[in-house]
Design an enzyme around this catalytic site. Sequence first.
Site, short mmCIF file in Angstrom:
data_model
loop_
_atom_site.label_atom_id
_atom_site.label_comp_id
_atom_site.label_asym_id
_atom_site.label_seq_id
_atom_site.Cartn_x
_atom_site.Cartn_y
_atom_site.Cartn_z
N HIS A 35 0.88 -1.36 0.05
CA HIS A 35 -0.01 0.05 -0.09
C HIS A 35 0.92 1.41 0.03
O HIS A 35 0.58 2.30 -0.75
CB HIS A 35 -0.95 0.10 1.30
CG HIS A 35 -1.80 -1.04 1.45
ND1 HIS A 35 -1.60 -2.06 2.61
CD2 HIS A 35 -2.83 -1.27 0.77
CE1 HIS A 35 -2.52 -2.89 2.21
NE2 HIS A 35 -3.36 -2.65 1.28
N LYS A 147 -0.32 -6.55 -7.74
CA LYS A 147 -0.89 -7.70 -7.15
C LYS A 147 -2.11 -8.42 -7.31
O LYS A 147 -2.66 -9.46 -7.61
CB LYS A 147 -0.56 -7.36 -5.48
CG LYS A 147 -1.62 -8.33 -4.59
CD LYS A 147 -0.73 -9.51 -4.02
CE LYS A 147 -1.23 -10.32 -3.31
NZ LYS A 147 -2.31 -9.98 -2.49
N SER A 183 0.57 -8.75 1.49
CA SER A 183 -0.72 -8.98 1.65
C SER A 183 -1.25 -8.88 3.07
O SER A 183 -0.79 -9.41 3.69
CB SER A 183 -1.33 -10.32 1.04
OG SER A 183 -2.60 -10.33 1.44
N ARG A 185 -3.50 -10.38 4.38
CA ARG A 185 -3.98 -11.53 4.75
C ARG A 185 -2.94 -12.33 5.20
O ARG A 185 -3.05 -13.67 5.87
CB ARG A 185 -4.74 -12.47 3.58
CG ARG A 185 -5.96 -11.77 3.24
CD ARG A 185 -6.63 -12.67 2.04
NE ARG A 185 -7.86 -11.92 1.35
CZ ARG A 185 -8.81 -11.94 2.02
NH1 ARG A 185 -9.24 -12.75 2.70
NH2 ARG A 185 -9.87 -11.17 1.11
#
Length: 278
Positions: A35, A147, A183, A185
């Site tokens: 990000h 991504k 990520s 996650r």
Amino acid sequence: MKVFTQIQEIRTQRWQEPLLSWGLVPTMGYLHQGHLSLVQRARAENDRVGVSIFVNPTQFNDAKDLEGYPRNLERDLELLEIEGVDLVWTPTSEIVYPPLFQTYVEVEQITRVLEGAARPGHFRGVTTVVSTLFNVFQPHRAYFGQKDAQQVIVIKRMVEDLNFNTEIVIGATQREADGLAMSSRNVKLSPEARQQATCLHHALSQAKTAYEQGERDAHKLRRLMLDVISQASLARVDYVSIAHPTTLAELDTVADQALFSMAVFVDGVRLIDNMIIP
Ligand code: AMP
């Protein structure tokens, strides 16, 4: 850095300096270097930078996944402050989707394959919320990560089809030292799963090597990627694809450009990765 929840607060701030250029980075928070690389690029290319942090419920097809999505707003805001972000929008679901809400933006064919096939309704949620974000911020440029390769293709299609006055800028996938794509996650991976999660990047790297050595048979290249992933005991393939980068049609032969992409559950955590060849 100004942080607002209400749409009118964002609009007022955005239009206080109407002649300046604005870059927008849409996120679901729990920020990492992936990000932040987009924020840094937006910072370099625009007078003002806006970031949205919103875990968008309509793009989740699984209520458990939505509920378990990692969140840490306080830390996110600290990171954005350091990057020199000007304006952050942190709406609630009720603000983005008020009770009478019933309007969705849907891109057709290219959302029915890959991530769209595995996650029905996902892209309808993405294109709808991105439309809302574009209407609220009216950014000159918006930044998305490679991504999420299909997301990029879908959003570019939407912007072209509906004439949004926003330039879509794509940032390279940021990776951990061992190649795992960053990520939000990844925090859900157990230590063992985290080690095995490199199988996505290994599979892509080996397919790239085979391509560079002259292999053009997409079936053989897919098989090669599946073989690499099958060596990770905790990995279960959702899909492995070699597709045309615009139509997303599966290829028999890699002639010009191709999108190599995959989704793999590693110990139950769904990870995606991709590369564009050549
Ligand atoms: P998300 O918060 O997952 O919705 O991601 C927000 C934006 O960051 C999207 O445009 C993603 O494609 C992008 N992004 C996520 N992970 C990465 C990464 N590892 N490298 C580059 N961009 C990323």
